[in-house]
Design a protein around this motif. Structure first.
Motif, PDB file in Angstrom:
ATOM      1  N   UNK A 110      -2.197 -10.310   7.404  1.00 26.61           N
ATOM      2  CA  UNK A 110      -2.751 -11.305   8.319  1.00 26.61           C
ATOM      3  C   UNK A 110      -2.420 -12.699   7.811  1.00 26.61           C
ATOM      4  N   UNK A 111      -2.393 -13.662   8.731  1.00 24.45           N
ATOM      5  CA  UNK A 111      -2.179 -15.052   8.341  1.00 24.45           C
ATOM      6  C   UNK A 111      -3.326 -15.533   7.458  1.00 24.45           C
ATOM      7  N   UNK A 112      -4.517 -15.041   7.718  1.00 21.07           N
ATOM      8  CA  UNK A 112      -5.677 -15.457   6.924  1.00 21.07           C
ATOM      9  C   UNK A 112      -5.495 -15.100   5.446  1.00 21.07           C
ATOM     10  N   UNK A 113      -4.957 -13.916   5.179  1.00 18.95           N
ATOM     11  CA  UNK A 113      -4.734 -13.515   3.791  1.00 18.95           C
ATOM     12  C   UNK A 113      -3.718 -14.432   3.113  1.00 18.95           C
ATOM     13  N   UNK A 114      -2.645 -14.770   3.841  1.00 20.57           N
ATOM     14  CA  UNK A 114      -1.645 -15.649   3.238  1.00 20.57           C
ATOM     15  C   UNK A 114      -2.213 -17.043   2.998  1.00 20.57           C
ATOM     16  N   UNK A 115      -3.041 -17.530   3.907  1.00 20.65           N
ATOM     17  CA  UNK A 115      -3.646 -18.840   3.725  1.00 20.65           C
ATOM     18  C   UNK A 115      -4.441 -18.887   2.411  1.00 20.65           C
ATOM     19  N   UNK A 116      -5.205 -17.812   2.156  1.00 21.45           N
ATOM     20  CA  UNK A 116      -6.000 -17.764   0.928  1.00 21.45           C
ATOM     21  C   UNK A 116      -5.111 -17.773  -0.312  1.00 21.45           C
ATOM     22  N   UNK A 117      -4.038 -16.983  -0.276  1.00 20.16           N
ATOM     23  CA  UNK A 117      -3.108 -16.944  -1.402  1.00 20.16           C
ATOM     24  C   UNK A 117      -2.441 -18.296  -1.621  1.00 20.16           C
ATOM     25  N   UNK A 118      -2.053 -18.939  -0.537  1.00 15.70           N
ATOM     26  CA  UNK A 118      -1.360 -20.231  -0.628  1.00 15.70           C
ATOM     27  C   UNK A 118      -2.279 -21.302  -1.225  1.00 15.70           C
ATOM     28  N   UNK A 119      -3.490 -21.371  -0.718  1.00 12.51           N
ATOM     29  CA  UNK A 119      -4.407 -22.406  -1.186  1.00 12.51           C
ATOM     30  C   UNK A 119      -4.776 -22.220  -2.650  1.00 12.51           C
ATOM     31  N   UNK A 120      -4.949 -20.979  -3.058  1.00 15.48           N
ATOM     32  CA  UNK A 120      -5.408 -20.736  -4.430  1.00 15.48           C
ATOM     33  C   UNK A 120      -4.288 -20.861  -5.447  1.00 15.48           C
TER      34      UNK A 120
END
Length: 465
Positions: free
Chosen positions: A156-166
């Motif tokens: 999901x895009x949501x999972x990638x967003x979390x990985x990117x931000x962290x």
């Protein structure tokens, strides 16, 4: 069909065709080396990979440690030795063509130690790391340390967003691509979230388009998305090619490479693939990882289903509807069930399921005595192949356990995946596959039991079929 153009991945110009990494020893140096030699992006499995003795024979992964921690250290050593061996084989067979990636599961036991050990011991042989099964925040740092590219597997895009931000925004230069793995169609473990219905598949197009929109916002316009799960014929995905909503796109094949001459799976497994019908691969929640997973319906999964079906909720003192005393086991321990559950329990005992095993959820399952002995032995023999395991209650942390009771409704995943790849026993072991595996039986390419070489398969895929 629109032409499939080459793309630059991991610093190399390659065909936009990626071999899926798959699990224990299923994607080997031999199969991935052949994929790279044909110009694609090869991926060997770095999950407890096979290593070899001086005669070229596979070294059995036998454990001698007295404690789980000692056996876990042995498992890590096997993993490093095997990963290096498979990288060397793939590199040699590739003859400098294509790209070679290593696939690891972030939730596998000793993931970081194995990654460092293999990448150190196989410097210059591995071009990239693909990593899923969890949230692999630290894989970006590890890849940057060894100056290779990383490819997170997300659903999901949501999972990638979390990985990117962290973490990933710090290592954007080494992000080689993002693998979108369809959680309803891919084989093996699936990234379904609690908000998604396992029984209601969603169209991947809007989910991938959403991922591309997010990546564009992050300045990742030229970073390719790798579509994984449910990919069989490229012509089915023609509307994704040269599509600005999708952007640079490549395709990953996990199931189709199983049926090649270079594939290390047994002849029995290959023959089984040719007989599957639609629905023979299904999502289940039996894995000790806690993830949903997709596997071939067989006696192994039917036995697990039977365990869960023979399940009752119990209390240790009578309360409410739980008014009926029930004694079980050699010590005749007494618990209290509802009248209906007591009737079911007595029926199961009469059928030979005389052993009761408590679960972490205050329920009890009924199994045959031989199965109980097997479950207990497998739990005791645990070598920590996962970062945490519901079946054995192992966890990598300081305490060495999850803090919960071991769950007898699951199974030792290391044991069955080692057995299915190293034997002909495909009926009584876990056999992962994508949901499109039934197409082997209907695709004319495989008529009369034809098994192609990897090169023949890639040539076929390049035609759109």
């Amino acid at each position: 069909m629109k032409s499939l153009n080459s793309i630059v991945m991991s610093g190399k110009e390659v065909l936009p065709l990626i071999e899926g990494g798959k699990g224990i020893a299923v994607s080997s140096g031999e199969s991935s080396g052949a994929w790279a030699a044909a110009g694609g992006v090869a991926t060997f499995s770095g999950v407890n990979a096979d290593s070899y003795d001086e005669n070229g024979q596979i070294i059995p992964q036998v454990y001698h440690g007295r404690t789980r921690r000692e056996r876990h250290d042995e498992l890590v050593a096997y993993g490093i030795q095997g990963g290096i061996a498979q990288a060397q084989i793939a590199h040699e067979i590739s003859n400098g063509q294509g790209a070679i990636h290593m696939n690891v599961l972030w939730e596998m036991g000793g993931a970081e130690r194995i990654l460092h050990g293999v990448l150190e011991g196989a410097r210059g042989l591995i071009d990239g790391i693909t990593c899923g099964a969890g949230m692999p925040y630290r894989v970006a740092q590890i890849a940057a340390d060894y100056q290779i590219h990383y490819y997170p597997i997300i659903s999901s895009a949501r999972a990638f967003r979390a990985l990117w931000k962290r973490a990933y925004h710090k290592f954007a230069d080494w992000l080689g691509g993002v693998v979108y793995e369809d959680p309803w169609l891919a084989g093996g473990h699936n990234g379904l979230s609690n908000s998604e219905d396992a029984m209601v598949p969603e169209d991947p197009y809007p989910r991938v388009a959403s991922l591309r929109t997010l990546m564009n916002e992050m300045g990742l316009h030229n970073v390719p998305i790798i579509m994984a799960g449910g990919v069989w014929h490229i012509q089915d995905w023609e509307h994704w090619l040269d599509n600005p909503e999708i952007g640079p796109i490549t395709f990953q094949f996990g199931t189709r490479p199983l049926l090649t001459k270079e594939s290390p799976i047994s002849d029995a497994w290959k023959k089984k693939l040719l007989t599957l019908k639609k629905g023979d691969v299904f999502l289940n929640k039996f894995s000790p990882t806690g993830f949903w997973s997709s596997a071939v319906r067989n006696e192994f999964l039917e036995e697990l289903k039977g365990r869960s079906d023979r399940q009752v909720a119990f209390v240790t003192s009578p309360i409410g509807e739980h008014s009926e005393a029930f004694s079980f086991g050699a010590r005749k321990r007494e618990i209290y069930l509802t009248p209906a559950d007591k009737a079911n329990a007595e029926k199961w005992v009469a059928q030979g399921y005389t052993s009761g095993l408590k679960t972490p959820d205050s329920t009890m399952i009924f199994v045959e005595p031989e199965k109980m002995a097997e479950i207990r032995k497998d739990q005791v023999d645990c070598m920590g192949c996962l970062s945490q395991c519901s079946f054995s209650n192992w966890a990598e942390g300081e305490t060495g356990n999850t803090g919960r009771k071991a769950d007898p409704r699951s199974f030792c995943i290391q044991k069955t995946l080692q057995d299915v790849i190293h034997s002909e026993n495909v009926d009584n072991n876990l056999m992962f596959a994508g949901h499109g595996a039934y197409r082997f039986a209907t695709d004319p390419f495989y008529a009369d039991g034809f098994v192609p070489t990897v090169k023949e398969l890639i040539d076929r895929i390049m035609t759109g079929k």
